[in-house]
Design a protein around this motif. Structure first.
Motif, PDB file in Angstrom:
ATOM      1  N   HIS B 717     -19.820  -8.191 -14.670  1.00 45.03           N
ATOM      2  CA  HIS B 717     -21.117  -7.736 -14.778  1.00 45.03           C
ATOM      3  C   HIS B 717     -21.014  -6.678 -16.175  1.00 45.03           C
ATOM      4  O   HIS B 717     -19.913  -6.002 -16.121  1.00 45.03           O
ATOM      5  N   PRO B 718     -22.188  -6.401 -16.948  1.00 48.24           N
ATOM      6  CA  PRO B 718     -23.266  -7.164 -17.187  1.00 48.24           C
ATOM      7  C   PRO B 718     -22.784  -8.336 -18.074  1.00 48.24           C
ATOM      8  O   PRO B 718     -21.910  -8.166 -18.976  1.00 48.24           O
ATOM      9  N   ALA B 719     -23.591  -9.412 -18.137  1.00 44.75           N
ATOM     10  CA  ALA B 719     -23.101 -10.764 -18.765  1.00 44.75           C
ATOM     11  C   ALA B 719     -23.716 -10.260 -20.319  1.00 44.75           C
ATOM     12  O   ALA B 719     -24.687  -9.628 -20.739  1.00 44.75           O
ATOM     13  N   ASP B 720     -22.920 -11.047 -21.316  1.00 43.57           N
ATOM     14  CA  ASP B 720     -23.157 -10.813 -22.587  1.00 43.57           C
ATOM     15  C   ASP B 720     -24.826 -11.470 -22.987  1.00 43.57           C
ATOM     16  O   ASP B 720     -25.599 -10.876 -23.775  1.00 43.57           O
ATOM     17  N   LYS B 721     -25.032 -12.442 -22.118  1.00 40.55           N
ATOM     18  CA  LYS B 721     -26.312 -13.197 -22.491  1.00 40.55           C
ATOM     19  C   LYS B 721     -27.505 -12.043 -22.205  1.00 40.55           C
ATOM     20  O   LYS B 721     -28.467 -11.812 -22.988  1.00 40.55           O
ATOM     21  N   THR B 722     -27.253 -11.382 -21.193  1.00 33.56           N
ATOM     22  CA  THR B 722     -28.346 -10.562 -20.694  1.00 33.56           C
ATOM     23  C   THR B 722     -28.542  -9.368 -21.750  1.00 33.56           C
ATOM     24  O   THR B 722     -29.542  -9.083 -22.210  1.00 33.56           O
ATOM     25  N   LEU B 723     -27.370  -8.775 -22.104  1.00 32.17           N
ATOM     26  CA  LEU B 723     -27.374  -7.539 -23.218  1.00 32.17           C
ATOM     27  C   LEU B 723     -27.888  -7.927 -24.503  1.00 32.17           C
ATOM     28  O   LEU B 723     -28.618  -7.498 -25.121  1.00 32.17           O
ATOM     29  N   GLU B 724     -27.703  -9.362 -24.949  1.00 37.18           N
ATOM     30  CA  GLU B 724     -28.101  -9.855 -26.059  1.00 37.18           C
ATOM     31  C   GLU B 724     -29.430 -10.139 -26.138  1.00 37.18           C
ATOM     32  O   GLU B 724     -30.286  -9.467 -26.947  1.00 37.18           O
ATOM     33  N   LEU B 725     -29.870 -10.745 -25.127  1.00 33.08           N
ATOM     34  CA  LEU B 725     -31.510 -10.807 -24.615  1.00 33.08           C
ATOM     35  C   LEU B 725     -32.230  -9.667 -24.976  1.00 33.08           C
ATOM     36  O   LEU B 725     -33.377  -9.310 -25.606  1.00 33.08           O
ATOM     37  N   MET B 726     -31.745  -8.400 -24.441  1.00 35.46           N
ATOM     38  CA  MET B 726     -32.357  -7.068 -24.391  1.00 35.46           C
ATOM     39  C   MET B 726     -32.447  -6.735 -25.944  1.00 35.46           C
ATOM     40  O   MET B 726     -33.436  -5.954 -26.398  1.00 35.46           O
ATOM     41  N   SER B 727     -31.279  -6.879 -26.671  1.00 34.36           N
ATOM     42  CA  SER B 727     -31.171  -6.199 -27.847  1.00 34.36           C
ATOM     43  C   SER B 727     -32.071  -6.960 -28.561  1.00 34.36           C
ATOM     44  O   SER B 727     -32.622  -6.456 -29.729  1.00 34.36           O
ATOM     45  N   ASN B 728     -32.204  -8.487 -28.656  1.00 35.75           N
ATOM     46  CA  ASN B 728     -33.023  -9.235 -29.441  1.00 35.75           C
ATOM     47  C   ASN B 728     -34.568  -8.891 -29.159  1.00 35.75           C
ATOM     48  O   ASN B 728     -35.331  -8.870 -30.166  1.00 35.75           O
ATOM     49  N   LYS B 729     -34.696  -8.443 -28.004  1.00 40.33           N
ATOM     50  CA  LYS B 729     -36.148  -7.964 -27.720  1.00 40.33           C
ATOM     51  C   LYS B 729     -36.357  -6.219 -27.970  1.00 40.33           C
ATOM     52  O   LYS B 729     -37.638  -5.826 -27.882  1.00 40.33           O
ATOM     53  N   GLY B 730     -35.302  -5.855 -28.468  1.00 44.59           N
ATOM     54  CA  GLY B 730     -35.353  -4.315 -29.210  1.00 44.59           C
ATOM     55  C   GLY B 730     -35.790  -3.332 -27.972  1.00 44.59           C
ATOM     56  O   GLY B 730     -36.378  -2.499 -27.948  1.00 44.59           O
ATOM     57  N   ILE B 731     -35.097  -3.966 -26.846  1.00 41.53           N
ATOM     58  CA  ILE B 731     -35.314  -2.669 -25.501  1.00 41.53           C
ATOM     59  C   ILE B 731     -34.077  -1.998 -25.364  1.00 41.53           C
ATOM     60  O   ILE B 731     -32.807  -2.552 -25.817  1.00 41.53           O
ATOM     61  N   LYS B 732     -34.176  -0.715 -25.796  1.00 43.24           N
ATOM     62  CA  LYS B 732     -32.915   0.184 -25.383  1.00 43.24           C
ATOM     63  C   LYS B 732     -32.558   0.111 -24.242  1.00 43.24           C
ATOM     64  O   LYS B 732     -33.441   0.359 -23.248  1.00 43.24           O
ATOM     65  N   TYR B 733     -31.348  -0.041 -23.907  1.00 38.89           N
ATOM     66  CA  TYR B 733     -30.797   0.097 -22.694  1.00 38.89           C
ATOM     67  C   TYR B 733     -29.557   1.068 -22.502  1.00 38.89           C
ATOM     68  O   TYR B 733     -28.949   1.349 -23.239  1.00 38.89           O
ATOM     69  N   TYR B 734     -29.372   1.468 -21.201  1.00 44.96           N
ATOM     70  CA  TYR B 734     -28.232   2.356 -20.793  1.00 44.96           C
ATOM     71  C   TYR B 734     -27.215   1.856 -19.700  1.00 44.96           C
ATOM     72  O   TYR B 734     -28.082   0.903 -19.013  1.00 44.96           O
ATOM     73  N   ARG B 735     -25.954   1.877 -19.761  1.00 52.51           N
ATOM     74  CA  ARG B 735     -25.163   1.327 -18.712  1.00 52.51           C
ATOM     75  C   ARG B 735     -24.521   2.417 -18.144  1.00 52.51           C
ATOM     76  O   ARG B 735     -23.898   3.362 -18.685  1.00 52.51           O
ATOM     77  N   THR B 736     -24.539   2.509 -16.751  1.00 52.46           N
ATOM     78  CA  THR B 736     -23.844   3.386 -15.826  1.00 52.46           C
ATOM     79  C   THR B 736     -22.433   3.668 -16.003  1.00 52.46           C
ATOM     80  O   THR B 736     -21.801   4.674 -15.929  1.00 52.46           O
ATOM     81  N   ASP B 737     -21.891   2.401 -16.314  1.00 55.68           N
ATOM     82  CA  ASP B 737     -20.323   2.285 -16.677  1.00 55.68           C
ATOM     83  C   ASP B 737     -20.069   2.982 -17.756  1.00 55.68           C
ATOM     84  O   ASP B 737     -18.816   3.735 -18.193  1.00 55.68           O
ATOM     85  N   LEU B 738     -20.983   2.907 -19.019  1.00 63.68           N
ATOM     86  CA  LEU B 738     -20.594   3.654 -20.050  1.00 63.68           C
ATOM     87  C   LEU B 738     -21.319   5.261 -20.185  1.00 63.68           C
ATOM     88  O   LEU B 738     -20.605   5.993 -20.795  1.00 63.68           O
ATOM     89  N   ASN B 739     -22.517   5.229 -19.773  1.00 66.32           N
ATOM     90  CA  ASN B 739     -23.226   6.679 -19.959  1.00 66.32           C
ATOM     91  C   ASN B 739     -23.223   7.508 -18.561  1.00 66.32           C
ATOM     92  O   ASN B 739     -23.697   8.592 -18.640  1.00 66.32           O
ATOM     93  N   GLY B 740     -22.386   7.030 -17.505  1.00 60.92           N
ATOM     94  CA  GLY B 740     -22.366   7.922 -16.458  1.00 60.92           C
ATOM     95  C   GLY B 740     -23.681   7.700 -15.820  1.00 60.92           C
ATOM     96  O   GLY B 740     -24.661   6.759 -16.127  1.00 60.92           O
ATOM     97  N   ALA B 741     -24.066   8.610 -14.918  1.00 57.96           N
ATOM     98  CA  ALA B 741     -25.741   8.735 -14.410  1.00 57.96           C
ATOM     99  C   ALA B 741     -26.670   8.901 -15.538  1.00 57.96           C
ATOM    100  O   ALA B 741     -26.641   9.686 -16.595  1.00 57.96           O
ATOM    101  N   VAL B 742     -27.680   8.105 -15.442  1.00 66.65           N
ATOM    102  CA  VAL B 742     -28.878   8.212 -16.429  1.00 66.65           C
ATOM    103  C   VAL B 742     -30.112   8.839 -15.701  1.00 66.65           C
ATOM    104  O   VAL B 742     -30.407   8.483 -14.600  1.00 66.65           O
ATOM    105  N   MET B 743     -30.455   9.894 -16.479  1.00 67.62           N
ATOM    106  CA  MET B 743     -31.618  10.692 -15.863  1.00 67.62           C
ATOM    107  C   MET B 743     -32.715  10.374 -16.879  1.00 67.62           C
ATOM    108  O   MET B 743     -32.808  10.570 -18.105  1.00 67.62           O
ATOM    109  N   ILE B 744     -33.972   9.878 -16.302  1.00 68.69           N
ATOM    110  CA  ILE B 744     -35.229   9.831 -17.054  1.00 68.69           C
ATOM    111  C   ILE B 744     -36.145  10.435 -16.385  1.00 68.69           C
ATOM    112  O   ILE B 744     -36.443  10.649 -15.088  1.00 68.69           O
TER     113      ILE B 744
END
Lengths: 242, 759
Positions: B717-744
């Motif tokens: 996880h996460p699958a490349d397919k999911t990441l690609e899909l979100m990138s294509n739709k222009g959705i900004k995404y964060y990953r806790t494995d790369l960014n640590g805790a994400v605060m919004i």
């Protein structure tokens, strides 16, 4: 240098044991103020504190003929002052002795009695014997006198304190270990004047740190009067109350 | 002038903070402190000296900090197969593993090396040259609110990298005589201990002698929670005990002060080296030496000046040491002893020798406990109130033990036949300490969890402490200064809280592989969705509970458990009993038997709510949390597709939390045709390719997405397919494995995002 920056004499307030952070004084503001607040009922002659408010002269002054004329005592010998006196004598605290002199001056100033010291020609501290001086490294009464005069105009104060004229020639037992009669006897013949010329006809202030029975001060006054002094007054930092 | 080192230390500290945090207001604070120092100076000479000292010191601290920062930020390609290093620490040997610090001979970078016992034949000693190869990593940064920053910790040791060695060999042994003899002696002492004591006793003895912490986890936990782990870190206490021992012996032998000074300084230097020059032992040794020097020269020893001089020296060596808990505790304890203890102790006059000393000991530990409370609260989120009593019992024992150990080790070396008897006595003392500690550890209220404090509150705490103890109580025109200051600060805190309270904060914790989301709403209402969970680690306690305590959250109004898989539920299981929970929401599809902790939850009086589509939890006028899945009348298919899906709405901003649902569940949600359009999406099932279908993504139409996923997890996880899909739709995404805790954070109109680390 190092004693100014790293090793400082007045790191703690000697009475309340609080750390003195930034003041150059040797006591904290609170303790100083609490000491100032005390109003003494003093003996008219020796300046000692009298507990009984109706009496104007202490028992010692009534019962024995002191050789000095008048006296001033800045503080009563309570536990705060006791701590300070102890450190002055045995704590290697020369700075504290000078500070005690300044405190005494402030007390005189506050009580409008600066006239008591200003008309004097000479200030003479009660001396230590040579051995005592070597052991302690300083004479607390001398530093007290110097601290006192440091508050005056400097040129005036420069040579008003004469500490080499009156000397102690006999090693005596510690006064505090003796009773009243022994104390009187103990100090007889212990002091000597080296240069009587300078004493003759002078108005002298004799300075000591603490007065208990007054026998030491009496003996010194006796010697000074014997050398032809016009008048001897005494000034002590603290006195044991009556 | 008289407190020059106090000012220098504070200035150095502010300079360090300025460089390391890059916050400009520290320069303002620096200027204020510097101005104050100049204002307190008496004459021109003093001003000259202060100018030179303060500027040179502050500058050198900032340069030193910048240098360490640059070194740590520097990326080096360590794909080369073997690294040629010098060993720069004594080896720490746990059962299976050896830990040593290394310095790369070629490029001078430093590494902390984890070696398996099997990897290397001979245990490397200090100064040996070794060849290692293995997996080199940057030490991990802080990953969660209130989490531990290993990179910062290692900066205090000047360590840049971690290496997990796969192969290693000692090429050349240390040839320097002095270092070799210290290292040999240390090894020999450890061997004596190893051969004469049992396992736990031996580890304890090593801890007391050298400050080496390698007790078993169970014992370590016991000592930490009972509040006497400080006797295991060679501290001022140890040096004090050694000093008084030497002093007594010397006085009996009528040795002159100068000889005492010489002998003690040689011994302390030797001993500090053997303890690996830890912060506390260096501090204590230097202070003792300054004290002895003052006795020779008849100067007046002043503990405050001595503390801060030694502090300045420590900052010069490595400013990052100031971030270490051991630094704060060591200096904090000795500072409180100097500032508060004598004034309290002076108030009591007790004649009886034993009662007096017990009483003074009690006052001493209480003083330290009060003064170090904010340090303990912020770093450990726990205090041990009973340690006040335990300390009085255990510290003298530890003192006796330390002296007995030193004598015992020498005796065992000189006269081996006496070893049995000596170590018999030693193990009795150690066992006594163990029994005492265990007894206090088992008592109720031996360990209390407490909240972290905000910086302003900490400042107020200390100001208040000083004020109560009679400092800064002016009698003149500044008489009301302090009370007014307190009131002003209190207002600041209140106003700050008020403005803070308008916003909604959503934190996606980095719990590794798993989910955990905390929602902080205005009005101190807090909701937790899942608690993460790892079979080998207690992420619920270590991450979620730690963060709750760090944020000062005393109870959770609502805890939502999406489904029973352990990577969502185990963390919540750990929270139950350790933290107050009011309501627990479960999905109504899964069997009750799958919840292993229901019984305990009922015992803790937690309201259990079984929920499905249509349930709405309202919080105030503007905030609602709506359950949109499972649908009414659904049948159980599998655990993932039983997940509770919730939608959080705050004015114009909405979040959707999808648990682990897969395409099956997503399809049902789309078919139901409820309002599910959301600003922020928690990507379902850690970004797996079995979830997040294009149709589902389209109907949610998020601006931003968060994937809660563990590093190098075995499900890919996460699958490349999911990441690609979100990138294509222009959705900004964060990953806790790369960014640590994400605060919004949102006020209902705008959103602000913050991540814990960037990699």
């Amino acid at each position: 240098m190092i004693e100014k920056i790293l090793f400082i004499e007045n790191g703690y307030c000697p009475t309340c044991k609080r750390v003195l952070f930034f003041t150059e004084d040797h006591m904290c503001q609170k303790c100083l103020e609490s000491l100032e607040a005390i109003r003494l009922n003093r003996c008219l002659k020796c300046g000692r504190e009298i507990l009984n408010p109706g009496i104007r002269a202490c028992r010692d002054c009534i019962s024995m003929e002191y050789k000095f004329n008048r006296g001033f005592s800045a503080y009563g010998y309570d536990h705060k002052i006791k701590d300070i006196i102890y450190l002055m004598k045995f704590g290697n605290r020369p700075g504290l002795c000078r500070f005690a002199g300044k405190m005494t001056y402030r007390k005189l100033e506050k009580e409008n009695r600066l006239g008591f010291i200003e008309d004097k020609d000479l200030i003479i501290p009660v001396p230590l014997s040579k051995a005592g001086l070597n052991e302690r490294g300083y004479n607390q009464s001398e530093l007290l006198a110097l601290g006192l005069t440091s508050q005056w105009n400097v040129s005036e104060a420069a040579n008003i304190v004469h500490s080499n004229n009156l000397i102690k020639i006999k090693e005596t037992a510690h006064q505090r270990d003796l009773n009243r009669r022994e104390r009187l006897k103990n100090v007889v013949g212990a002091f000597k004047i080296t240069d009587p010329e300078k004493i003759r006809g002078q108005n002298i202030l004799l300075v000591d740190d603490v007065m208990t029975t007054g026998s030491t001060l009496n003996e010194c006054s006796n010697v000074l009067m014997g050398a032809g002094a016009k008048n001897v007054d005494i000034l002590v930092f603290a006195s044991v109350d009556d | 002038m008289r407190r020059m080192f106090v000012f220098l230390f504070i200035e150095g500290l502010l300079m360090f903070l300025l460089v390391s945090c890059e916050k400009l207001y520290f320069i303002l604070l620096w200027a204020i402190v510097f101005g104050l120092q100049l204002a307190l100076s008496k004459n021109k000479e003093e001003i000259k000296l202060i100018l030179v000292a303060a500027l040179v010191f502050s500058l050198s601290i900032s340069i030193r900090t910048a240098k360490i920062d640059a070194q740590a930020a520097d990326y080096r390609d360590y794909s080369e197969s073997e690294i040629f290093c010098t060993v720069i620490s004594f080896p720490k040997i746990n059962n299976e593993e050896i830990v040593v610090d290394l310095k790369n001979i070629n490029d001078k970078t430093t590494l902390r090396c984890y070696l398996d016992r099997e990897v290397i034949e001979k245990i490397p000693g200090f100064g040996d040259k070794i060849l290692v190869s293995g997996n080199v990593k940057k030490p991990p940064e802080k990953r969660n609110p209130g989490g531990f920053d290993y990179r910062l910790y290692l900066k205090a040791y000047n360590i840049d990298y971690l290496i997990y060695a796969e192969a290693a060999s000692v090429l050349e042994e240390q040839s320097n005589f002095a270092i070799k003899s210290i290292s040999d002696l240390r090894e020999r002492i450890i061997r004596v201990l190893d051969s004469n004591l049992e396992e736990n006793e031996r580890d304890f003895a090593k801890g007391i002698l050298f400050g080496e912490k390698n007790l078993s986890d169970e014992y370590e936990d016991m000592f930490v929670k009972a509040g006497i782990s400080h006797i295991l870190a060679v501290s001022g206490l140890h040096v004090g005990i050694i000093y008084s021992f030497f002093y007594t012996v010397f006085t009996c032998l009528k040795v002159s002060v100068k000889v005492q000074f010489a002998v003690l300084s040689i011994f302390l230097i030797f001993y500090s080296c053997m303890c690996g020059l830890s912060v506390s032992v260096v501090r204590a040794s230097l202070m003792v030496l300054i004290n002895m020097y003052s006795r020779i020269t008849k100067y007046h020893y002043d503990p405050i000046n001595a503390i801060f001089l030694v502090g300045c020296i420590n900052l010069c060596i490595n400013p990052y040491k100031a971030t270490m808990v051991s630094f704060l505790l060591s200096y904090g304890a000795v500072f409180s002893i100097s500032v508060f203890y004598p004034l309290i102790a002076g108030k009591f006059k007790i004649k009886n020798f034993i009662i007096k000393n017990v009483f003074l000991g009690l006052i001493l530990t209480i003083t330290i406990q009060i003064f170090t409370y904010p340090i303990l609260a912020c770093n450990f989120n726990g205090i041990s109130p009973l340690s006040i009593i335990l300390n009085i019992l255990a510290v003298p024992l530890a003192g006796v033990l330390l002296i007995a150990l030193i004598i015992g080790v020498f005796l065992a070396a000189l006269a081996p036949f006496s070893a049995d008897m000596v170590f018999g006595c030693l193990s009795m003392i150690i066992d006594l300490i163990f029994i005492l500690t265990k007894y206090f550890y088992d008592l109720p209220f031996s360990y209390i969890r407490v909240f972290s404090l905000e910086p302003l509150i900490i400042l107020m705490y200390y100001m208040f402490l000083f004020y109560v103890f009679g400092y800064f109580q002016f009698e003149n025109k500044y008489k009301n200064l302090m009370p007014i200051l307190f009131a002003a600060m209190f207002m600041c805190v209140l106003i700050g809280n008020h403005f803070n309270d308008k916003s909604l904060k959503v934190t996606f914790f980095d719990v590794g592989q798993g989910d955990s989301v905390l929602i902080e709403m205005p009005g101190n209402i807090d909701v937790l969705i899942d608690g993460g969970g790892n079979l080998n680690k207690n992420v619920g306690e270590d991450v979620v509970l730690k963060a709750l305590l760090h944020k000062g959250i005393s109870d959770l109004d609502l805890v939502i458990l999406t489904h029973t898989h352990f990577d969502h539920s185990k963390g919540i299981q750990e929270l139950i009993g350790n933290h107050k929970i009011k309501r627990l929401v479960l999905n109504n599809l899964e069997d009750e038997k799958d919840f292993s902790f229901l019984e305990e939850a009922t015992k803790m009086k937690i309201d259990l709510i079984k929920s499905e589509e249509g349930d709405i939890f309202r919080f105030g006028k503007q905030i609602s949390l709506e359950v949109i899945y499972p649908l009414i009348g659904d049948e159980y298919v599998d655990s993932n597709n039983s997940s509770l899906v919730t939608r959080l709405v705050y004015d114009q901003i909405s979040f959707i939390f999808t648990g682990d649902i897969e395409e099956y569940g997503e399809r049902k949600i789309i078919e139901r045709n409820n309002e599910i359009q959301s600003t922020i999406l928690k990507v379902a099932h850690h970004g797996s390719d079995s979830s997040t279908s294009e149709a589902f993504l389209d109907s949610i139409d998020p601006k931003m997405a968060v994937i809660s996923v563990g590093e190098n997890n075995r499900y890919a996880h996460p699958a490349d397919k999911t990441l690609e899909l979100m990138s294509n739709k222009g959705i900004k995404y964060y990953r806790t494995d790369l960014n640590g805790a994400v605060m919004i954070e949102t006020d209902g109109k705008k959103i602000w995002t913050e991540i814990t680390c960037e990699e």
